[in-house]
Design an enzyme around this catalytic site. Sequence first.
Site, PDB file in Angstrom:
ATOM      1  N   ALA A  65     -10.937   0.499   2.575  1.00 44.42           N
ATOM      2  CA  ALA A  65     -11.457   1.090   1.437  1.00 44.42           C
ATOM      3  C   ALA A  65     -11.466   2.475   1.493  1.00 44.42           C
ATOM      4  O   ALA A  65     -11.016   2.787   2.839  1.00 44.42           O
ATOM      5  CB  ALA A  65     -13.040   0.823   1.350  1.00 44.42           C
ATOM      6  N   GLY A 109     -10.953  -3.275   3.769  1.00 42.79           N
ATOM      7  CA  GLY A 109     -11.366  -3.658   2.344  1.00 42.79           C
ATOM      8  C   GLY A 109      -9.851  -4.117   2.141  1.00 42.79           C
ATOM      9  O   GLY A 109      -9.827  -5.095   1.216  1.00 42.79           O
ATOM     10  N   GLU A 112      -9.878  -7.690   3.301  1.00 44.80           N
ATOM     11  CA  GLU A 112     -10.581  -8.462   2.463  1.00 44.80           C
ATOM     12  C   GLU A 112     -10.207  -8.665   1.386  1.00 44.80           C
ATOM     13  O   GLU A 112     -10.325  -9.796   0.435  1.00 44.80           O
ATOM     14  CB  GLU A 112     -12.073  -7.588   2.482  1.00 44.80           C
ATOM     15  CG  GLU A 112     -12.613  -7.499   3.847  1.00 44.80           C
ATOM     16  CD  GLU A 112     -13.844  -6.576   3.931  1.00 44.80           C
ATOM     17  OE1 GLU A 112     -13.709  -5.407   3.518  1.00 44.80           O
ATOM     18  OE2 GLU A 112     -14.936  -6.941   4.340  1.00 44.80           O
ATOM     19  N   GLU A 132     -13.782  -1.456  10.704  1.00 46.10           N
ATOM     20  CA  GLU A 132     -14.838  -0.748  10.171  1.00 46.10           C
ATOM     21  C   GLU A 132     -15.903  -0.260  11.281  1.00 46.10           C
ATOM     22  O   GLU A 132     -16.482   0.470  11.242  1.00 46.10           O
ATOM     23  CB  GLU A 132     -15.641  -1.399   8.985  1.00 46.10           C
ATOM     24  CG  GLU A 132     -14.806  -1.716   7.897  1.00 46.10           C
ATOM     25  CD  GLU A 132     -14.227  -3.157   7.616  1.00 46.10           C
ATOM     26  OE1 GLU A 132     -13.876  -3.438   8.815  1.00 46.10           O
ATOM     27  OE2 GLU A 132     -13.956  -3.513   6.613  1.00 46.10           O
TER      28      GLU A 132
HETATM   29  N1  CO8 Z   1      -9.128   5.583   3.239  1.00 47.10           N
HETATM   30  C1  CO8 Z   1      -8.726   6.830   2.804  1.00 47.10           C
HETATM   31  N2  CO8 Z   1      -7.475   7.476   3.031  1.00 47.10           N
HETATM   32  C2  CO8 Z   1      -6.589   6.607   4.203  1.00 47.10           C
HETATM   33  C3  CO8 Z   1      -7.222   5.622   4.702  1.00 47.10           C
HETATM   34  C4  CO8 Z   1      -8.424   5.026   4.074  1.00 47.10           C
HETATM   35  N3  CO8 Z   1      -8.792   3.718   4.526  1.00 47.10           N
HETATM   36  N4  CO8 Z   1      -6.229   4.866   5.295  1.00 47.10           N
HETATM   37  C5  CO8 Z   1      -5.051   5.769   5.315  1.00 47.10           C
HETATM   38  N5  CO8 Z   1      -5.619   6.961   4.612  1.00 47.10           N
HETATM   39  C6  CO8 Z   1      -4.811   7.999   4.436  1.00 47.10           C
HETATM   40  C7  CO8 Z   1      -4.775   9.003   5.590  1.00 47.10           C
HETATM   41  O1  CO8 Z   1      -6.083   9.816   5.434  1.00 47.10           O
HETATM   42  C8  CO8 Z   1      -3.461   9.926   5.290  1.00 47.10           C
HETATM   43  O2  CO8 Z   1      -3.904  10.672   4.384  1.00 47.10           O
HETATM   44  P1  CO8 Z   1      -3.422  12.341   4.610  1.00 47.10           P
HETATM   45  O3  CO8 Z   1      -1.678  12.301   4.547  1.00 47.10           O
HETATM   46  O4  CO8 Z   1      -3.749  13.000   3.547  1.00 47.10           O
HETATM   47  O5  CO8 Z   1      -3.764  12.864   5.729  1.00 47.10           O
HETATM   48  C9  CO8 Z   1      -2.540   8.765   4.694  1.00 47.10           C
HETATM   49  O6  CO8 Z   1      -3.435   7.751   4.391  1.00 47.10           O
HETATM   50  C10 CO8 Z   1      -1.571   8.265   5.725  1.00 47.10           C
HETATM   51  O7  CO8 Z   1      -2.586   7.871   7.084  1.00 47.10           O
HETATM   52  P2  CO8 Z   1      -2.212   7.972   8.376  1.00 47.10           P
HETATM   53  O8  CO8 Z   1      -1.620   9.521   8.605  1.00 47.10           O
HETATM   54  O9  CO8 Z   1      -3.315   7.743   9.153  1.00 47.10           O
HETATM   55  O10 CO8 Z   1      -0.984   6.999   8.661  1.00 47.10           O
HETATM   56  P3  CO8 Z   1      -0.565   6.420  10.166  1.00 47.10           P
HETATM   57  O11 CO8 Z   1       0.429   5.588  10.159  1.00 47.10           O
HETATM   58  O12 CO8 Z   1      -0.637   7.340  11.201  1.00 47.10           O
HETATM   59  O13 CO8 Z   1      -1.815   5.471  10.327  1.00 47.10           O
HETATM   60  C11 CO8 Z   1      -3.223   3.677   9.804  1.00 47.10           C
HETATM   61  C12 CO8 Z   1      -2.087   4.271   9.553  1.00 47.10           C
HETATM   62  C13 CO8 Z   1      -3.373   3.079  11.223  1.00 47.10           C
HETATM   63  C14 CO8 Z   1      -3.566   2.497   8.857  1.00 47.10           C
HETATM   64  C15 CO8 Z   1      -4.364   4.806   9.684  1.00 47.10           C
HETATM   65  O14 CO8 Z   1      -4.264   5.450   8.406  1.00 47.10           O
HETATM   66  C16 CO8 Z   1      -6.042   4.040   9.606  1.00 47.10           C
HETATM   67  O15 CO8 Z   1      -6.357   3.650  10.818  1.00 47.10           O
HETATM   68  N6  CO8 Z   1      -6.524   4.199   8.430  1.00 47.10           N
HETATM   69  C17 CO8 Z   1      -7.835   3.565   8.316  1.00 47.10           C
HETATM   70  C18 CO8 Z   1      -8.182   2.013   8.504  1.00 47.10           C
HETATM   71  C19 CO8 Z   1      -9.437   1.737   8.207  1.00 47.10           C
HETATM   72  O16 CO8 Z   1     -10.271   2.304   9.032  1.00 47.10           O
HETATM   73  N7  CO8 Z   1      -9.876   1.027   7.313  1.00 47.10           N
HETATM   74  C20 CO8 Z   1     -11.294   0.619   7.122  1.00 47.10           C
HETATM   75  C21 CO8 Z   1     -11.885   1.455   5.812  1.00 47.10           C
HETATM   76  S1  CO8 Z   1     -13.467   1.255   5.686  1.00 47.10           S
HETATM   77  C22 CO8 Z   1     -13.606  -0.354   4.551  1.00 47.10           C
HETATM   78  O17 CO8 Z   1     -12.403  -0.825   4.431  1.00 47.10           O
HETATM   79  C23 CO8 Z   1     -14.507  -0.722   4.253  1.00 47.10           C
HETATM   80  C24 CO8 Z   1     -14.368  -2.030   3.285  1.00 47.10           C
HETATM   81  C25 CO8 Z   1     -15.660  -2.486   2.733  1.00 47.10           C
HETATM   82  C26 CO8 Z   1     -16.429  -1.851   1.709  1.00 47.10           C
HETATM   83  C27 CO8 Z   1     -17.523  -2.532   1.097  1.00 47.10           C
HETATM   84  C28 CO8 Z   1     -18.405  -2.054   0.213  1.00 47.10           C
HETATM   85  C29 CO8 Z   1     -19.569  -2.715  -0.001  1.00 47.10           C
END
Ligand code: CO8
Length: 258
Positions: A65, A109, A112, A132
């Site tokens: 998400a 997400g 999921e 998360e």
């Molecule tokens: N949300 C927003 N932006 C994101 C997300 C995300 N989940 N993941 C990546 N991005 C963005 C980064 O911020 C980055 O943006 P920018 O270039 O503007 O800085 C761009 O995508 C590229 O990402 P990275 O530079 O981080 O790329 P890497 O190759 O270094 O890393 C990863 C890739 C490992 C996937 C890393 O991006 C990461 O860890 N992302 C987050 C993963 C995460 O924590 N996911 C869980 C999110 S919370 C969730 O999903 C809750 C769901 C349930 C909701 C329920 C509601 C009821």
Amino acid sequence: MAYETIIVDVEDHIAKVTLNRPDALNALNDQLLSELSDAMAGCQTNDKVRCIVIIGSEKAFAAGADIAMMKDKSFTEVFTEDLFGPETDAIVRVRKPVIAAVSGYALGGGCELAMMCDFIIASDTAKFGQPEINLGVMAGIGGTQRLTRAVGKAKAMDMNLTGRFMDAEEAERSGLVSRVVPAKKLMDEAMGAAEKIAEKSMISVMAVKEAVNRSFEMPLREGLLFERRVFHSLFATEDQKEGMAAFLEKREAQFRDR
Ligand code: CO8
């Protein structure tokens, strides 16, 4: 509805739905989920569509998400707007089969969403996770429920508590994905599976989907009765007569969804 965060192509009875927020690794925000739920409802009513394939990019199916979107929300907001509830309900309500074709990250997400689909075909680059916990929250749209049913308590606890990722090989071994293929072959494999499904009688296809999904909701005795009754009911269809006759006459069945 014109979409900005997904691309929908319908060809040869298959709807290919591509998640399209490359700058954010296809992170799921309100807009993407509402476009996706709208597209799924559209596929359900479009007679040309017999199977749906959801795909992301090579690097990410979806990295979760959208954290930027959620960061400043209060409890009152997420609770009263039921964050992601109505959209995800709409996605799982589709009665036609949905395949997730996962390459790269399927996290939070994103994992999921893949699990909301009927089955997952993964590329050998796929990485699944529920990270998360690293954000001070927990999974919210199936990561503690569907994942536990798919891979069992030990691995679901491990992934949800440590936030570690599971690679494609482990995901297949654990029952999370049905097939793993080299990255270059992912689309062909997913479309091939969709084409196979599209050839069947849509009535039995939808019946299978309903029956398998019921197995998650019902005790075994009730599930078996439900299955048997649906099996019985398929004898009311022309496709059952055609399918069995075609087998005995050693020819291809011509199903007409009747
Ligand atoms: N949300 C927003 N932006 C994101 C997300 C995300 N989940 N993941 C990546 N991005 C963005 C980064 O911020 C980055 O943006 P920018 O270039 O503007 O800085 C761009 O995508 C590229 O990402 P990275 O530079 O981080 O790329 P890497 O190759 O270094 O890393 C990863 C890739 C490992 C996937 C890393 O991006 C990461 O860890 N992302 C987050 C993963 C995460 O924590 N996911 C869980 C999110 S919370 C969730 O999903 C809750 C769901 C349930 C909701 C329920 C509601 C009821």
